[in-house]
Design a protein around this motif. Structure first.
Motif, PDB file in Angstrom:
ATOM      1  N   ALA A  52       0.837  -1.207   0.000  1.00  0.00           N
ATOM      2  CA  ALA A  52       0.000   0.000   0.000  1.00  0.00           C
ATOM      3  C   ALA A  52       0.868   1.252   0.000  1.00  0.00           C
ATOM      4  O   ALA A  52       0.620   2.200  -0.758  1.00  0.00           O
ATOM      5  N   LEU A  53       1.909   1.267   0.834  1.00  0.00           N
ATOM      6  CA  LEU A  53       2.793   2.436   0.882  1.00  0.00           C
ATOM      7  C   LEU A  53       3.570   2.611  -0.419  1.00  0.00           C
ATOM      8  O   LEU A  53       3.758   3.741  -0.889  1.00  0.00           O
ATOM      9  N   ALA A  54       3.996   1.515  -1.026  1.00  0.00           N
ATOM     10  CA  ALA A  54       4.716   1.593  -2.295  1.00  0.00           C
ATOM     11  C   ALA A  54       3.809   2.149  -3.397  1.00  0.00           C
ATOM     12  O   ALA A  54       4.218   3.003  -4.193  1.00  0.00           O
ATOM     13  N   GLN A  55       2.564   1.661  -3.442  1.00  0.00           N
ATOM     14  CA  GLN A  55       1.620   2.163  -4.450  1.00  0.00           C
ATOM     15  C   GLN A  55       1.314   3.641  -4.222  1.00  0.00           C
ATOM     16  O   GLN A  55       1.255   4.432  -5.170  1.00  0.00           O
ATOM     17  N   LEU A  56       1.128   4.025  -2.961  1.00  0.00           N
ATOM     18  CA  LEU A  56       0.825   5.426  -2.663  1.00  0.00           C
ATOM     19  C   LEU A  56       2.004   6.323  -3.012  1.00  0.00           C
ATOM     20  O   LEU A  56       1.829   7.414  -3.568  1.00  0.00           O
ATOM     21  N   GLN A  57       3.208   5.857  -2.731  1.00  0.00           N
ATOM     22  CA  GLN A  57       4.395   6.642  -3.077  1.00  0.00           C
ATOM     23  C   GLN A  57       4.472   6.856  -4.593  1.00  0.00           C
ATOM     24  O   GLN A  57       4.739   7.957  -5.062  1.00  0.00           O
ATOM     25  N   GLN A  58       4.201   5.810  -5.352  1.00  0.00           N
ATOM     26  CA  GLN A  58       4.227   5.926  -6.818  1.00  0.00           C
ATOM     27  C   GLN A  58       3.170   6.924  -7.292  1.00  0.00           C
ATOM     28  O   GLN A  58       3.429   7.762  -8.141  1.00  0.00           O
ATOM     29  N   ARG A  59       1.956   6.836  -6.751  1.00  0.00           N
ATOM     30  CA  ARG A  59       0.882   7.755  -7.150  1.00  0.00           C
ATOM     31  C   ARG A  59       1.204   9.191  -6.763  1.00  0.00           C
ATOM     32  O   ARG A  59       0.933  10.120  -7.514  1.00  0.00           O
ATOM     33  N   LEU A  60       1.813   9.373  -5.590  1.00  0.00           N
ATOM     34  CA  LEU A  60       2.197  10.722  -5.159  1.00  0.00           C
ATOM     35  C   LEU A  60       3.267  11.312  -6.068  1.00  0.00           C
ATOM     36  O   LEU A  60       3.209  12.484  -6.451  1.00  0.00           O
ATOM     37  N   GLU A  61       4.267  10.504  -6.407  1.00  0.00           N
ATOM     38  CA  GLU A  61       5.339  10.987  -7.283  1.00  0.00           C
ATOM     39  C   GLU A  61       4.782  11.379  -8.648  1.00  0.00           C
ATOM     40  O   GLU A  61       5.170  12.389  -9.222  1.00  0.00           O
ATOM     41  N   THR A  62       3.836  10.611  -9.164  1.00  0.00           N
ATOM     42  CA  THR A  62       3.197  10.938 -10.439  1.00  0.00           C
ATOM     43  C   THR A  62       2.351  12.204 -10.297  1.00  0.00           C
ATOM     44  O   THR A  62       2.406  13.095 -11.140  1.00  0.00           O
ATOM     45  N   HIS A  63       1.602  12.276  -9.212  1.00  0.00           N
ATOM     46  CA  HIS A  63       0.719  13.426  -8.974  1.00  0.00           C
ATOM     47  C   HIS A  63       1.521  14.726  -8.804  1.00  0.00           C
ATOM     48  O   HIS A  63       1.097  15.790  -9.268  1.00  0.00           O
ATOM     49  N   LEU A  64       2.677  14.632  -8.152  1.00  0.00           N
ATOM     50  CA  LEU A  64       3.472  15.829  -7.855  1.00  0.00           C
ATOM     51  C   LEU A  64       4.529  16.147  -8.905  1.00  0.00           C
ATOM     52  O   LEU A  64       5.238  17.141  -8.784  1.00  0.00           O
ATOM     53  N   ALA A  65       4.626  15.309  -9.958  1.00  0.00           N
ATOM     54  CA  ALA A  65       5.625  15.568 -11.004  1.00  0.00           C
ATOM     55  C   ALA A  65       5.377  16.942 -11.624  1.00  0.00           C
ATOM     56  O   ALA A  65       4.284  17.265 -12.042  1.00  0.00           O
ATOM     57  N   GLY A  66       6.397  17.764 -11.635  1.00  0.00           N
ATOM     58  CA  GLY A  66       6.297  19.102 -12.216  1.00  0.00           C
ATOM     59  C   GLY A  66       5.645  20.116 -11.296  1.00  0.00           C
ATOM     60  O   GLY A  66       5.468  21.268 -11.676  1.00  0.00           O
ATOM     61  N   ALA A  67       5.290  19.694 -10.098  1.00  0.00           N
ATOM     62  CA  ALA A  67       4.646  20.606  -9.151  1.00  0.00           C
ATOM     63  C   ALA A  67       5.677  21.144  -8.169  1.00  0.00           C
ATOM     64  O   ALA A  67       6.780  20.611  -8.025  1.00  0.00           O
ATOM     65  N   GLU A  68       5.302  22.191  -7.499  1.00  0.00           N
ATOM     66  CA  GLU A  68       6.145  22.786  -6.473  1.00  0.00           C
ATOM     67  C   GLU A  68       5.315  22.878  -5.193  1.00  0.00           C
ATOM     68  O   GLU A  68       4.155  23.272  -5.222  1.00  0.00           O
TER      69      GLU A  68
END
Length: 123
Positions: A52-68
């Protein structure tokens, strides 16, 4: 509640990292869910905590890509009530007649007190 706090990776000063608070919960069906407070769209459910933590980390990294992620300091309005009499405090400090007025008030109060005492004794 802020779910993010900045941290600098000790391995590399060029690699900016963000620490994220995550709520991990064991569900009734035996699966484990993970969610970031404030970002309910990034909820994941997996067979165990690590997945669950690995999947959430992947989704967060995708969601925050290019964000500040930035922190803003916001001044909140005061909730304490102001005493309206404070605006008038000290307005007579330089008035030359102020001491005379205080004496007149004190004399009047003494006269009233004496009068009431005399009336009380006469009854």
């Amino acid at each position: 509640m802020n779910s993010f706090s900045s941290a600098t990776s000790q391995a590399s000063k060029d690699n900016n990292e963000v620490l994220v608070n995550v709520i991990v919960k064991l569900e009734a069906n035996g699966n484990c869910s993970a969610i970031v407070p404030g970002l309910p769209e990034l909820r994941v459910e997996a067979s165990d905590r690590t997945a669950a933590l690995a999947q959430l980390q992947q989704r967060l990294e995708t969601h925050l890509a290019g964000a500040e992620i930035v922190s803003l300091s916001i001044k909140l309005p005061s909730t304490e009530q102001k005493n309206p009499w404070l605006a008038m405090a000290g307005i007579f400090k330089d008035d030359p007649q102020f001491e005379q007025m205080l004496s007149a008030i004190e004399n009047y109060r003494q006269e009233v007190d004496d009068s009431m005492e005399n009336n009380f004794l006469q009854e």
